[in-house]
Design an enzyme around this catalytic site. Structure first.
Site, mmCIF file in Angstrom:
data_model
loop_
_atom_site.group_PDB
_atom_site.id
_atom_site.type_symbol
_atom_site.label_atom_id
_atom_site.label_comp_id
_atom_site.label_asym_id
_atom_site.label_seq_id
_atom_site.Cartn_x
_atom_site.Cartn_y
_atom_site.Cartn_z
ATOM 1 N N PRO A 287 0.756 -1.222 0.059
ATOM 2 C CA PRO A 287 0.267 -0.042 -0.094
ATOM 3 C C PRO A 287 0.978 1.209 0.006
ATOM 4 C CG PRO A 287 -0.704 -1.462 1.698
ATOM 5 C CD PRO A 287 0.508 -1.962 1.111
ATOM 6 N N ARG B 172 -1.372 -8.487 -21.259
ATOM 7 C CA ARG B 172 -1.891 -8.035 -22.330
ATOM 8 C C ARG B 172 -1.247 -7.147 -23.317
ATOM 9 N NH1 ARG B 172 -4.964 -3.319 -22.082
ATOM 10 N NH2 ARG B 172 -6.580 -4.257 -23.543
ATOM 11 N N ASP C 120 -6.451 1.057 -27.794
ATOM 12 C CA ASP C 120 -6.355 1.707 -26.511
ATOM 13 C C ASP C 120 -5.399 2.991 -26.381
ATOM 14 O OD1 ASP C 120 -7.874 -0.410 -25.668
ATOM 15 O OD2 ASP C 120 -6.399 -1.518 -24.639
HETATM 16 N N1 LIG Z 1 -2.940 -2.010 -2.465
HETATM 17 C C1 LIG Z 1 -1.838 -2.930 -2.704
HETATM 18 O O1 LIG Z 1 -1.323 -2.799 -3.727
HETATM 19 C C2 LIG Z 1 -1.458 -3.790 -1.727
HETATM 20 C C3 LIG Z 1 -0.361 -4.625 -1.707
HETATM 21 C C4 LIG Z 1 0.049 -5.686 -0.650
HETATM 22 C C5 LIG Z 1 -0.904 -5.643 0.486
HETATM 23 N N2 LIG Z 1 -0.584 -6.483 1.449
HETATM 24 C C6 LIG Z 1 0.843 -7.210 1.685
HETATM 25 C C7 LIG Z 1 0.505 -7.785 3.003
HETATM 26 C C8 LIG Z 1 1.574 -7.287 3.999
HETATM 27 C C9 LIG Z 1 2.487 -6.443 3.072
HETATM 28 O O2 LIG Z 1 3.502 -7.249 2.497
HETATM 29 C C10 LIG Z 1 1.511 -5.757 2.015
HETATM 30 N N3 LIG Z 1 -1.859 -4.872 0.440
HETATM 31 C C11 LIG Z 1 -2.318 -3.896 -0.501
#
Ligand SMILES: NC(=O)c1ccc(N[C@@H]2CC[C@@H](O)C2)nc1
Length: 244
Positions: free
Chosen positions: A88, A152, A167
């Site tokens: 995230p 793709r 696209d």
């Molecule tokens: N939004 C995203 O792309 C995303 C990516 C990974 C995730 N979770 C993993 C688990 C623990 C840590 O490695 C991250 N959550 C959300």
């Protein structure tokens, strides 16, 4: 393209990456996908890959050593490679990123779990992406999303290569409405222009409807959009019609 995935749950990839188009691309030799379980690189007999966080706090953190040893044991053949961490905290993944990454010869995806990785693994990855502002239990689904979006774009993966060029013609806009048979479905008819065979009029209609849809649903995408004179006129016509 060679794709390497580093995950504690390799079985998660059996379905999505063998079924449908990606599986066919692998059969054709356009893609090769290898999934590595970095738990196999744990040093203790209990195969631990995580431990409690220094400084206290909830949950467990993935140790750097098993992943780094796995990455080094499966190093890319090509210099045109990139190791991607899913999290995230990463850069929001976009179609433009997919276009750039589709030109790599080798991609590695690092999928975490629990509270994530020890910060020091970031010395061993090249980039970090997020597929959206939400938290998942692991990086596997984001990796699959990125792999699908990127694959793709590789020539030969989807038969109608032109559909990708299409696209790019509409790059940055939402897709225009699509229709197929029947011409009249429960009294809802296909727009006449699409039946006219007049290609210039059809393209103009498609561009206008892509601008209408983008303006209505994602006006943010129009900020900084490189409008041609024709596109500006088409958007103005849409705004007049919609009574902006
Ligand atoms: N939004 C995203 O792309 C995303 C990516 C990974 C995730 N979770 C993993 C688990 C623990 C840590 O490695 C991250 N959550 C959300």
């Amino acid at each position: 393209m060679k794709i390497r995935i580093f995950s504690l749950f390799p079985e998660m990839f059996e379905g999505p990456l063998t079924a449908s188009l990606l599986g066919k691309a692998c059969d054709k030799g356009i893609l090769s996908i290898e999934v590595v379980n970095f738990r196999d690189y744990a040093l203790d007999k209990h195969r631990h890959v995580d431990d409690t966080p220094y400084g206290g706090g909830q949950g467990m953190v993935l140790m750097p050593q098993p992943l780094v040893d796995a990455l080094e044991d499966h190093a890319p053949d090509s210099a045109n490679s990139e190791v991607i961490l899913l999290s995230p905290q990463g850069k929001p993944f976009s179609q433009a990123d997919a276009v750039r990454l589709s030109k790599r010869e080798d991609l590695a995806f690092v999928c975490g779990h629990y509270e994530g990785f020890d910060e020091r693994i970031r010395h061993f990855v090249d980039s970090e992406y997020s597929i959206g502002d939400y938290v998942l239990t692991g990086g596997e689904l984001p990796a699959m999303v990125m792999i699908d979006t990127i694959a793709r774009l590789i020539p030969g993966v989807i038969k109608e290569q032109a559909s990708y060029e299409e696209d790019s013609f509409f790059q940055g806009l939402l897709e225009y409405p699509q229709y197929t048979k029947p011409r009249d479905y429960r009294g809802m008819e296909v727009p006449e222009v699409l039946l006219s065979g007049h290609h210039a009029n059809i393209r103009r209609w498609q561009k206008k409807e892509a601008l209408r849809r983008t303006w209505q649903r994602r006006p943010d995408l129009l900020e900084g959009y490189p409008f041609s004179a024709e596109e500006e006129a088409l958007l103005q016509a849409v705004q007049d019609e919609e009574g902006s």
